[in-house]
Design a protein around this motif. Sequence first.
Motif, mmCIF file in Angstrom:
data_model
loop_
_atom_site.group_PDB
_atom_site.id
_atom_site.type_symbol
_atom_site.label_atom_id
_atom_site.label_comp_id
_atom_site.label_asym_id
_atom_site.label_seq_id
_atom_site.Cartn_x
_atom_site.Cartn_y
_atom_site.Cartn_z
ATOM 1 N N GLY A 139 -8.001 -2.255 -1.653
ATOM 2 C CA GLY A 139 -9.447 -2.172 -1.734
ATOM 3 C C GLY A 139 -10.203 -3.191 -0.911
ATOM 4 O O GLY A 139 -11.353 -2.959 -0.529
ATOM 5 N N ARG A 140 -9.553 -4.325 -0.629
ATOM 6 C CA ARG A 140 -10.264 -5.413 0.049
ATOM 7 C C ARG A 140 -9.401 -6.017 1.151
ATOM 8 O O ARG A 140 -8.199 -5.843 1.196
ATOM 9 C CB ARG A 140 -10.626 -6.514 -0.947
ATOM 10 N N GLY A 141 -10.053 -6.752 2.027
ATOM 11 C CA GLY A 141 -9.378 -7.590 2.997
ATOM 12 C C GLY A 141 -8.393 -6.861 3.881
ATOM 13 O O GLY A 141 -8.683 -5.807 4.456
ATOM 14 N N ILE A 142 -7.200 -7.424 4.001
ATOM 15 C CA ILE A 142 -6.168 -6.867 4.868
ATOM 16 C C ILE A 142 -5.786 -5.457 4.423
ATOM 17 O O ILE A 142 -5.642 -4.547 5.247
ATOM 18 C CB ILE A 142 -4.938 -7.790 4.882
ATOM 19 N N GLY A 143 -5.619 -5.253 3.128
ATOM 20 C CA GLY A 143 -5.237 -3.935 2.636
ATOM 21 C C GLY A 143 -6.261 -2.872 2.974
ATOM 22 O O GLY A 143 -5.907 -1.736 3.312
ATOM 23 N N ARG A 144 -7.524 -3.228 2.908
ATOM 24 C CA ARG A 144 -8.595 -2.287 3.235
ATOM 25 C C ARG A 144 -8.494 -1.853 4.696
ATOM 26 O O ARG A 144 -8.610 -0.671 5.021
ATOM 27 C CB ARG A 144 -9.941 -2.935 2.949
ATOM 28 N N ALA A 145 -8.282 -2.826 5.585
ATOM 29 C CA ALA A 145 -8.162 -2.514 7.009
ATOM 30 C C ALA A 145 -6.945 -1.642 7.286
ATOM 31 O O ALA A 145 -6.997 -0.721 8.106
ATOM 32 C CB ALA A 145 -8.093 -3.802 7.823
ATOM 33 N N ILE A 146 -5.838 -1.913 6.592
ATOM 34 C CA ILE A 146 -4.625 -1.115 6.775
ATOM 35 C C ILE A 146 -4.855 0.316 6.318
ATOM 36 O O ILE A 146 -4.509 1.279 7.016
ATOM 37 C CB ILE A 146 -3.447 -1.746 6.014
ATOM 38 N N ALA A 147 -5.437 0.480 5.134
ATOM 39 C CA ALA A 147 -5.673 1.825 4.606
ATOM 40 C C ALA A 147 -6.590 2.621 5.526
ATOM 41 O O ALA A 147 -6.331 3.797 5.817
ATOM 42 C CB ALA A 147 -6.272 1.729 3.206
ATOM 43 N N ARG A 148 -7.648 1.985 5.993
ATOM 44 C CA ARG A 148 -8.583 2.677 6.886
ATOM 45 C C ARG A 148 -7.890 3.080 8.183
ATOM 46 O O ARG A 148 -8.082 4.186 8.690
ATOM 47 C CB ARG A 148 -9.792 1.787 7.182
ATOM 48 N N ARG A 149 -7.064 2.192 8.727
ATOM 49 C CA ARG A 149 -6.400 2.479 10.003
ATOM 50 C C ARG A 149 -5.382 3.611 9.847
ATOM 51 O O ARG A 149 -5.306 4.514 10.700
ATOM 52 C CB ARG A 149 -5.712 1.218 10.524
ATOM 53 N N LEU A 150 -4.608 3.599 8.776
ATOM 54 C CA LEU A 150 -3.630 4.671 8.568
ATOM 55 C C LEU A 150 -4.328 6.016 8.375
ATOM 56 O O LEU A 150 -3.851 7.050 8.865
ATOM 57 C CB LEU A 150 -2.750 4.344 7.366
ATOM 58 N N ALA A 176 -14.662 -1.451 -4.941
ATOM 59 C CA ALA A 176 -14.230 -1.630 -3.560
ATOM 60 C C ALA A 176 -13.301 -0.502 -3.125
ATOM 61 O O ALA A 176 -13.428 0.040 -2.015
ATOM 62 C CB ALA A 176 -13.534 -2.984 -3.397
ATOM 63 N N ALA A 177 -12.365 -0.143 -4.002
ATOM 64 C CA ALA A 177 -11.421 0.925 -3.659
ATOM 65 C C ALA A 177 -12.133 2.262 -3.508
ATOM 66 O O ALA A 177 -11.876 3.016 -2.560
ATOM 67 C CB ALA A 177 -10.332 1.016 -4.731
ATOM 68 N N GLU A 178 -13.049 2.557 -4.410
ATOM 69 C CA GLU A 178 -13.735 3.846 -4.365
ATOM 70 C C GLU A 178 -14.682 3.940 -3.177
ATOM 71 O O GLU A 178 -14.860 5.019 -2.598
ATOM 72 C CB GLU A 178 -14.473 4.070 -5.685
ATOM 73 N N SER A 179 -15.281 2.808 -2.787
ATOM 74 C CA SER A 179 -16.152 2.842 -1.601
ATOM 75 C C SER A 179 -15.339 3.097 -0.343
ATOM 76 O O SER A 179 -15.790 3.799 0.577
ATOM 77 C CB SER A 179 -16.935 1.539 -1.468
ATOM 78 N N LEU A 180 -14.125 2.561 -0.283
ATOM 79 C CA LEU A 180 -13.259 2.815 0.867
ATOM 80 C C LEU A 180 -12.835 4.278 0.907
ATOM 81 O O LEU A 180 -12.840 4.910 1.971
ATOM 82 C CB LEU A 180 -12.027 1.913 0.809
ATOM 83 N N VAL A 181 -12.475 4.827 -0.240
ATOM 84 C CA VAL A 181 -12.102 6.246 -0.296
ATOM 85 C C VAL A 181 -13.256 7.117 0.184
ATOM 86 O O VAL A 181 -13.066 8.060 0.972
ATOM 87 C CB VAL A 181 -11.679 6.627 -1.724
ATOM 88 N N ALA A 182 -14.474 6.804 -0.253
ATOM 89 C CA ALA A 182 -15.646 7.573 0.174
ATOM 90 C C ALA A 182 -15.848 7.470 1.681
ATOM 91 O O ALA A 182 -16.189 8.461 2.349
ATOM 92 C CB ALA A 182 -16.885 7.086 -0.562
ATOM 93 N N ASP A 183 -15.616 6.278 2.213
ATOM 94 C CA ASP A 183 -15.768 6.077 3.657
ATOM 95 C C ASP A 183 -14.730 6.887 4.432
ATOM 96 O O ASP A 183 -15.052 7.541 5.434
ATOM 97 C CB ASP A 183 -15.625 4.591 3.980
#
Length: 258
Positions: A15-26, A43-50
Amino acid sequence: MATWRDQVALVTGGGRGIGRAIARRLAREGAAVCVNYRERADAAESLVADIRGHGGRAISVAADVADDAAVEGMVDQIAAAFGAVTILVNNAGLSDRFRLENFDAGRLDAMRRVNVDGLIHTTRAVMSEMRRQKYGRIVNITSIAAFGTSLPDNAFYAATKAEAQILTRRFAMELGPFGITVNAVAPGFIDTELARGDADDDAWREITARIGALGMIGRIGDVEDVANAVTFLADPESGFVTAQVLAVDGGRMDYLGH
């Protein structure tokens, strides 16, 4: 030949930091992504929405990786949504700094439960299907602390990350015959919310200048630097790279020596 669109990725602590960048990139590469979190649902749900807003496939699942049963349940949820996990990124981690003189076994155990046991739980949860499919990519996020940097107060954190690195190599040996690669990325000092802590702008500039000067590149890292390295190791075409620990640290020169 496997493609990115065939991939189902689990990013722990995504949801945050390095993990967020990895999830978005994959997700940008085409993989379906599960963003795991323990506490920060927002944080996790906002990333999923993005990710979904950009045409990607993603879900978020709450699970403490230190809890074996919770991890098994999370993997079942991912399978129901997207199919079996083919990419596991063990990013969830706990950092605590204390010295030998004020050693606290409980604090060390808390780090080990996440940094070591969590890695074991998630790997065990996904490996059966990976072995059945004769395919998998596992990337563990460790730390250059495990190599022995001179940063004070992090000996016990470093010990947990060193455990993660040796498990990376041993799991690579055990799972390699099934077409599963297991590697690690060891970040240096990365610009994240956690790294910044309570530092104000002036203090942060001083910190980044001081630590950046310890590296050959002359700067600290950003989350995309780590995500790029993880993506290389998770790539379907990286099937002949395994048991490696890739330092993503700008060429840090402050390792402990004899």
